[in-house]
Each structure stands twice: as C-alpha cells, then as structure tokens.
Design a protein around this motif. Structure first.
Motif, PDB file in Angstrom:
ATOM      1  N   CYS A 124       0.835  -1.193   0.000  1.00  0.00           N
ATOM      2  CA  CYS A 124       0.000   0.000   0.000  1.00  0.00           C
ATOM      3  C   CYS A 124       0.874   1.249   0.000  1.00  0.00           C
ATOM      4  CB  CYS A 124      -0.934   0.023   1.210  1.00  0.00           C
ATOM      5  SG  CYS A 124      -2.246  -1.219   1.153  1.00  0.00           S
ATOM      6  N   THR A 125       0.369   2.320  -0.607  1.00  0.00           N
ATOM      7  CA  THR A 125       1.089   3.579  -0.716  1.00  0.00           C
ATOM      8  C   THR A 125       0.282   4.688  -0.069  1.00  0.00           C
ATOM      9  OG1 THR A 125       2.115   2.878  -2.790  1.00  0.00           O
ATOM     10  CG2 THR A 125       2.097   5.239  -2.328  1.00  0.00           C
ATOM     11  N   PHE A 126       0.934   5.452   0.821  1.00  0.00           N
ATOM     12  CA  PHE A 126       0.286   6.578   1.502  1.00  0.00           C
ATOM     13  C   PHE A 126       1.045   7.849   1.138  1.00  0.00           C
ATOM     14  CE2 PHE A 126      -0.282   3.226   5.061  1.00  0.00           C
ATOM     15  CZ  PHE A 126      -1.337   2.639   4.371  1.00  0.00           C
ATOM     16  N   ILE A 127       0.367   8.776   0.484  1.00  0.00           N
ATOM     17  CA  ILE A 127       0.987  10.029   0.053  1.00  0.00           C
ATOM     18  C   ILE A 127       0.214  11.198   0.649  1.00  0.00           C
ATOM     19  CG2 ILE A 127       1.616  11.478  -1.913  1.00  0.00           C
ATOM     20  CD1 ILE A 127       1.913   8.948  -3.573  1.00  0.00           C
ATOM     21  N   GLY A 128       0.822  11.898   1.590  1.00  0.00           N
ATOM     22  CA  GLY A 128       0.176  13.051   2.203  1.00  0.00           C
ATOM     23  C   GLY A 128      -0.791  12.720   3.314  1.00  0.00           C
ATOM     24  N   SER A 129      -0.895  11.460   3.719  1.00  0.00           N
ATOM     25  CA  SER A 129      -1.742  11.099   4.855  1.00  0.00           C
ATOM     26  C   SER A 129      -1.151  11.697   6.131  1.00  0.00           C
ATOM     27  CB  SER A 129      -1.830   9.578   5.003  1.00  0.00           C
ATOM     28  OG  SER A 129      -2.290   8.976   3.804  1.00  0.00           O
ATOM     29  N   ASP A 130      -1.998  12.206   7.020  1.00  0.00           N
ATOM     30  CA  ASP A 130      -1.487  12.803   8.259  1.00  0.00           C
ATOM     31  C   ASP A 130      -0.587  11.834   9.015  1.00  0.00           C
ATOM     32  OD1 ASP A 130      -2.830  15.129   7.727  1.00  0.00           O
ATOM     33  OD2 ASP A 130      -4.449  14.779   9.155  1.00  0.00           O
ATOM     34  N   ILE A 131      -1.028  10.590   9.113  1.00  0.00           N
ATOM     35  CA  ILE A 131      -0.259   9.518   9.750  1.00  0.00           C
ATOM     36  C   ILE A 131      -0.317   8.314   8.815  1.00  0.00           C
ATOM     37  CG2 ILE A 131      -0.124   7.948  11.734  1.00  0.00           C
ATOM     38  CD1 ILE A 131      -1.463  10.178  13.398  1.00  0.00           C
ATOM     39  N   ILE A 173       1.722  -6.399   8.735  1.00  0.00           N
ATOM     40  CA  ILE A 173       1.809  -5.315   7.761  1.00  0.00           C
ATOM     41  C   ILE A 173       3.167  -5.380   7.074  1.00  0.00           C
ATOM     42  CG2 ILE A 173       1.765  -2.809   7.448  1.00  0.00           C
ATOM     43  CD1 ILE A 173       0.119  -2.646  10.054  1.00  0.00           C
ATOM     44  N   LYS A 174       3.180  -5.295   5.735  1.00  0.00           N
ATOM     45  CA  LYS A 174       4.464  -5.307   5.035  1.00  0.00           C
ATOM     46  C   LYS A 174       4.341  -4.543   3.719  1.00  0.00           C
ATOM     47  CE  LYS A 174       5.894  -8.934   2.850  1.00  0.00           C
ATOM     48  NZ  LYS A 174       6.359 -10.310   2.511  1.00  0.00           N
ATOM     49  N   ASP A 175       5.498  -4.083   3.231  1.00  0.00           N
ATOM     50  CA  ASP A 175       5.589  -3.412   1.924  1.00  0.00           C
ATOM     51  C   ASP A 175       4.675  -2.191   1.867  1.00  0.00           C
ATOM     52  OD1 ASP A 175       7.311  -5.474   1.226  1.00  0.00           O
ATOM     53  OD2 ASP A 175       5.719  -6.680   0.328  1.00  0.00           O
ATOM     54  N   ILE A 176       4.996  -1.216   2.713  1.00  0.00           N
ATOM     55  CA  ILE A 176       4.235   0.029   2.784  1.00  0.00           C
ATOM     56  C   ILE A 176       5.147   1.179   2.347  1.00  0.00           C
ATOM     57  CG2 ILE A 176       2.891   1.567   4.250  1.00  0.00           C
ATOM     58  CD1 ILE A 176       1.649  -1.210   3.934  1.00  0.00           C
ATOM     59  N   TYR A 177       4.642   2.017   1.446  1.00  0.00           N
ATOM     60  CA  TYR A 177       5.439   3.096   0.865  1.00  0.00           C
ATOM     61  C   TYR A 177       4.762   4.432   1.175  1.00  0.00           C
ATOM     62  CZ  TYR A 177       6.631  -1.216  -1.489  1.00  0.00           C
ATOM     63  OH  TYR A 177       6.969  -2.527  -1.735  1.00  0.00           O
ATOM     64  N   MET A 178       5.520   5.357   1.780  1.00  0.00           N
ATOM     65  CA  MET A 178       4.943   6.623   2.250  1.00  0.00           C
ATOM     66  C   MET A 178       5.751   7.803   1.738  1.00  0.00           C
ATOM     67  SD  MET A 178       4.207   5.876   6.267  1.00  0.00           S
ATOM     68  CE  MET A 178       3.860   4.233   6.909  1.00  0.00           C
ATOM     69  N   LYS A 179       5.042   8.897   1.512  1.00  0.00           N
ATOM     70  CA  LYS A 179       5.695  10.149   1.118  1.00  0.00           C
ATOM     71  C   LYS A 179       4.934  11.317   1.728  1.00  0.00           C
ATOM     72  CE  LYS A 179       7.193  12.792  -2.960  1.00  0.00           C
ATOM     73  NZ  LYS A 179       6.467  14.040  -2.655  1.00  0.00           N
ATOM     74  N   ASP A 180       5.690  12.301   2.243  1.00  0.00           N
ATOM     75  CA  ASP A 180       5.122  13.557   2.740  1.00  0.00           C
ATOM     76  C   ASP A 180       4.047  13.322   3.798  1.00  0.00           C
ATOM     77  OD1 ASP A 180       6.779  14.819   0.931  1.00  0.00           O
ATOM     78  OD2 ASP A 180       5.247  14.994  -0.612  1.00  0.00           O
ATOM     79  N   ILE A 181       4.446  12.694   4.900  1.00  0.00           N
ATOM     80  CA  ILE A 181       3.547  12.405   6.019  1.00  0.00           C
ATOM     81  C   ILE A 181       3.694  13.531   7.048  1.00  0.00           C
ATOM     82  CG2 ILE A 181       2.927  10.746   7.808  1.00  0.00           C
ATOM     83  CD1 ILE A 181       2.518   9.715   4.930  1.00  0.00           C
ATOM     84  N   PRO A 182       2.656  14.358   7.268  1.00  0.00           N
ATOM     85  CA  PRO A 182       2.799  15.486   8.207  1.00  0.00           C
ATOM     86  C   PRO A 182       3.013  15.080   9.661  1.00  0.00           C
ATOM     87  CG  PRO A 182       0.916  15.807   6.733  1.00  0.00           C
ATOM     88  CD  PRO A 182       1.375  14.391   6.571  1.00  0.00           C
ATOM     89  N   GLY A 183       2.570  13.903  10.044  1.00  0.00           N
ATOM     90  CA  GLY A 183       2.710  13.430  11.418  1.00  0.00           C
ATOM     91  C   GLY A 183       3.675  12.271  11.512  1.00  0.00           C
ATOM     92  N   ALA A 213       8.511  12.532   7.015  1.00  0.00           N
ATOM     93  CA  ALA A 213       7.494  12.478   8.066  1.00  0.00           C
ATOM     94  C   ALA A 213       7.957  13.398   9.196  1.00  0.00           C
ATOM     95  CB  ALA A 213       7.296  11.060   8.592  1.00  0.00           C
ATOM     96  N   LYS A 214       7.029  13.802  10.053  1.00  0.00           N
ATOM     97  CA  LYS A 214       7.395  14.585  11.228  1.00  0.00           C
ATOM     98  C   LYS A 214       8.185  13.727  12.216  1.00  0.00           C
ATOM     99  CE  LYS A 214       7.109  18.269  13.941  1.00  0.00           C
ATOM    100  NZ  LYS A 214       7.730  19.567  13.594  1.00  0.00           N
ATOM    101  N   LYS A 215       7.664  12.519  12.451  1.00  0.00           N
ATOM    102  CA  LYS A 215       8.328  11.600  13.378  1.00  0.00           C
ATOM    103  C   LYS A 215       8.294  10.208  12.775  1.00  0.00           C
ATOM    104  CE  LYS A 215       8.000  12.208  17.798  1.00  0.00           C
ATOM    105  NZ  LYS A 215       7.526  12.307  19.216  1.00  0.00           N
ATOM    106  N   ALA A 216       9.360   9.452  12.976  1.00  0.00           N
ATOM    107  CA  ALA A 216       9.449   8.121  12.385  1.00  0.00           C
ATOM    108  C   ALA A 216       8.500   7.132  13.075  1.00  0.00           C
ATOM    109  CB  ALA A 216      10.886   7.612  12.458  1.00  0.00           C
TER     110      ALA A 216
END
Length: 547
Positions: A344-351, A370-380, A432-435
């Motif tokens: 799953c890909t999360f782009i711009g989700s708060d968390i 949970i595995k193989d998660i790709y995130m970009k620009d997470i404010p939280g 992200a704001k925090k890892a």
C-alpha cells in the motif's frame, strides 16, 4: 473451561484460509454471484436530467429484481437525482460509464431511522444506500455515487482559504464561535449536546426531529449482510463516513475510488465495524478523515456486542489526503485481529500506520501483519501507536494549543484497551514529522511490536513510552532534526538491532523513568554520535546494554 476450548478450536477450523504469495496464511473470502438478468431503471420511469427525483423508480427496479430472484439493476449514463434507496438480496446495482447517482440535498427525503454511529446505537438520517440482513449484494460498474455531503457537514474556518470561507458563510447556514460553519440551526442545536443521537427512552420523535440535520447519514451502510461486492465505482462527497459495513461478512472491495474533500468532518473512507472475512484491494482513497479503518464498537456497547473485526486482507491500495492511511480504532472495544496489509502507498496522509485508542474502550487489538508500505510527505508520524487518543485531528491547526495527557496508573479492568502482537516490515517513508511513536498507558503497555527492514526519513526519530517487548530490527531512522535518535520512557524489554541513523545526532539513545529496564542495542555503529546513551529520571545505567 473445557467447553470454551473446544468451541474455540471448532471456530478456528471453520475459518477457511489460503496461502498467499507473501507466505501469510490468508482467510478466504466468498464473493457474491449475480444472475445476468437486466433491470434498467429507465424501464421504471427514471429520468436522467439531474432535476427529477427518481427514488421510487430506482427502488421499484431493485424490488422487482429481488422478487424475481435477483440480477442486475442497471443505471445507464446520465445524472440521476434520487433520495435514499435500499438494496436487497441478490441485487447488483450497476452504474455504467457516465452514470452519476446524485443524492438530493432535500433533507426531508431522508427519514430518521435507528442506526449506529461511532460504535453506538443512535438515531440517524437514513443512509443514501443501505441494506440490512441481505445476502449477495453489490454495487459495481464505472459510475459515480455522490452523497451531496456539503449540505450536511460542519466546516472549520482554518481549513479554508479566506475567499472560500467568505463564500461559504454567504451561502447561508450558521456561524458559531467565529470559526465553525454549520448548515442550519438544527445542526447547531445538536452540536451543543453530548451524544444527542444516542437512543434513550426519554427522547421522543420531536426531540430527534429538532436536531435532525445534525444526525448525518453515512453514504453506504450494510448491516448484518453477507457476500458484498463493491467494484469499480467512485463513492464521493459523503455527509459522514463513506462506506460502513457493519456486523457483515464476506466483503470484497475492489478497484473503487473513495473521495471526500480533505476538510470533510468525519469524512472517513471505509470503516469496517465488527466485520469478518474481508478483501480490500487495488482501491484509491482521498478523504477528510481516516481512510482504511478497522472498528468494532465503542466502550460498553462494543464490549457487549463482542464482535471483533477479523480476517481482513488489504492490498494494493493508495491513500492520499486522510488522517491515517491504515487505521485501527479508536472504537475497537470488540477487538480487532487477524488483519493482513501489504503493498500500500500513503501520500500526504497525516499519519501512515495509525493505531489509536483510549481508556474506557477495552478491547484487544492483536495479530496484525503489515508489510511493503510506501509513504511520502507524512505530516505526522509514519508509524503510531497511541493509547491517549483525544478525538482531535492528528495535526493541530494553526494556533491550536494541546496539552500532554496526565500520566497515572489506574486499575486494569474490562475498560482497559490492549495493543499487542503486531508485525510491521518493509516500510519505506520519504518525509514524516516523526518516524515511530509508541505510547501506552502505565497499567497496560503497548506490547510485542516488531518493526523490521524499514527505512524512515523524518524530522524526529523514535519515541517509545510505556511499552514492553518492542523490537526494531534493521531499521534505518534518518531523522534530520533529532538530537536523540531513540527516546525511551518507562519501557522494558526493548531490543534494537542493526539501527542506522543520520549524521548530526547528539545522542543515540536516551532512557528515562524508574520503570525502564532491559534495553538492548546491538549490531549498530556507535561512532557517529557524541554520546551513545543517556539515562535519567530514575533509569539506572545498567538498564541499557550495548553489544
């Protein structure tokens, strides 16, 4: 006790599983099958002009299809205005390309009905699309279902530009406290009350009618249904949650697009509540609240229902605007277990990955993979476990002040929630704001969490509070603004192996609190920080071991 063990073994044997490509032993989900008999809504007098109300015509098509053994209720291209409709067994509502099912802004078309909202029995306006105790039902095709939610929702001034706010206020409605727009006085009355929609003997029809506008409907609600298919359709602009399967089984959600304005109050994507055997795949969410959300009832009501959300597969989904990409809670009082999330890909989700609860809920969340998660620009936070959920947006609005929760040890009872036995791997986050943020409560730690083989680029590093049995294995935390890479407070049995981190950090690990013990770090380069470990606020130096 013996009978209970036998029952649990029989229950486990009754659940069908298959071995997935990723090696997980996945639950099997039964899809509905529909007769290829067509019931076009035009045959029943529906007119696609966006003005004529087609509620009766569409419902007649559904009723006849059901009465004759099922088939496909076909919605051709066009703009079809309608009031709420009810799906029935063996009916597939199929929207062709170019078809928009537009639900009317006229709230008088939505009768008040007994329903469920945020995990409690409540009076609500009838949902635009609903079904109860139905089997073999579907909404498929390539069209759009629009809930006209702007007519129902509260809007916060801080979430609009100055010109947008000015236009909204000029359209009518009521402004409260200078920064909350509400669609009507009826809505405003309900807003000032605590749980006004909750069913109770002292409330009569006149009371509920006086706050009718506040009792917003979810766009699609399926209650106690079996074999549900949602495929190909765009669901958008809901008054509240978009998709709400409740106490239902064998649900397939595939190739859909769920869309709400980012400022939409309670604009969740899909909320699985007390559901079993679910597949959600290859779908896109761009919404105003949590996107892929697991729930099971709230507080005493959820515990009395005692129906967990379980045996759920989520794969190949993309989430844009949302308060959380994949979310558990906060109404998880009946429990959540056996959930498998991948690719799953999360782009711009708060968390990104969001687990939330609070005292009073009770319920156990466990066996989440949970595995193989790709995130970009997470404010939280990229990954969050929080047992102090405060029912607020995860990212404070400009000027909003928040206080830290009061930390106290309370007795453990049925109202104490639990997060345990969760495996997260192959998470890659660019911004992200925090890892990682893990915060349990003193009497019930977040327990047995494994995070491995992940690369997290963030401003702040890892924050672990009131947790036990936490393992970070081969995790890279490139935190650009962190003086401390890993901060641990009143936690125990934390194992960190193969940690990589950014240059410039002053301290690798800080441990605080007199209940912190058995912290172990190994296979890590200690040469690029000024100090390896700081212990304070009662943590003995022997509590941390470096290897």
């Amino acid at each position: 006790m013996y009978r209970k063990i036998v029952f649990l073994l029989l229950l486990a044997c009754s659940i069908k599983y298959s071995l997935g490509q990723d090696g997980w032993r996945l639950p099997k989900v039964t899809e509905p099958i529909f007769k290829n008999v067509q019931y076009p809504i035009t045959k029943y007098g529906a007119i696609p002009d966006g003005h004529t109300l087609n509620t009766q015509a569409i419902q007649k098509a559904i009723d006849e299809c059901h009465a004759k053994g099922g088939g496909i209720v076909r919605v051709p291209q066009g703009l079809w205005l309608t009031g709420p409709i009810v799906l029935k067994s063996n009916v597939n509502l199929h929207l062709e390309t170019g078809a928009t099912l537009l639900f009317t802004k006229d709230k008088d078309q939505y009768p008040l009905v007994k329903g469920n909202w945020e995990g409690m029995p409540q009076m609500r306006n009838q949902s635009p699309i609903s079904a109860e105790n139905a089997s073999n039902i579907g909404i498929t095709g390539n069209g759009i279902i629009d809930g006209n939610g702007d007519a129902w929702r509260l809007v916060k001034k801080e979430k609009l530009t100055a010109s947008q706010w000015k236009k909204l206020v000029a359209s009518g409605g009521v402004v409260k406290n200078g920064n909350l727009w509400m669609p009507s006085e009826s809505f405003a009355r309900g807003y000032e009350m605590k749980d006004p929609g909750r069913l109770s003997p002292e409330k009569d029809v006149a009371f509920y009618q006086s706050i009718k506008d506040f009792l917003r409907p979810n766009l699609v609600v399926f209650t106690k249904c079996d074999k549900i298919l949602l495929e190909g359709v765009t669901f958008q602009n809901s008054a509240a949650w978009c998709l709400h399967p409740l106490m239902s089984t064998n649900i397939v959600v595939r190739n859909i697009f769920v869309k709400n304005p980012w400022y939409a109050q309670n604009g969740d994507g899909i909320d699985l509540e007390s559901c079993s055997n679910v597949l959600i795949e290859n779908s896109v969410f761009d919404v105003g609240d949590d996107a892929l959300c697991m729930k099971s009832g709230r507080d005493a009501d959820g515990r009395a229902r005692a129906m967990p959300t379980q045996n759920v597969i989520i794969k190949g989904c993309t989430v844009y605007a949302s308060h959380g990409g994949f979310v558990v809670g906060s109404e998880m009082s009946g429990g959540v277990k056996n959930v498998y999330v991948s690719n799953c890909t999360f782009i711009g989700s708060d968390i990104g990955l969001r687990f939330k609860t609070t005292r009073g809920r009770g319920g156990v969340v466990e066996n989440i993979f949970i595995k193989d998660i790709y995130m970009k620009d997470i404010p939280g936070e990229a990954i969050l476990f929080d047992m102090y959920y405060m029912a607020r947006d995860p990212i404070p609005l400009e000027g909003e002040k928040r206080e830290l929760p009061k930390v106290e040890m309370l007795p453990v009872d049925e109202t104490t929630p639990q997060f345990q036995n969760i495996h997260i791997s192959n998470v890659y986050c660019n911004g992200a704001k925090k890892a990682i943020f893990i915060r349990g409560i003193p009497e019930m730690h977040v327990k047995n969490i494994l995070i491995e083989n992940s690369v997290l680029q963030s401003e702040q590093g890892v924050d672990i509070q009131e947790a036990s049995g936490i393992k970070l294995k081969n995790v890279s935390v490139y935190a650009t603004k962190a003086d401390v890479v890993v901060d641990i407070v009143n936690s125990d049995d934390v194992q960190i192996s193969g940690l990589k981190y950014a240059d410039g950090a002053s301290v690798l690990l800080r441990a605080a609190g007199d209940r912190t013990k058995n912290i172990r770090i190994e296979k890590t380069d200690y040469t690029r920080v000024k100090e390896k470990v700081i212990t304070e606020l009662g943590t003995p130096s022997a509590a941390v071991q470096l290897h």
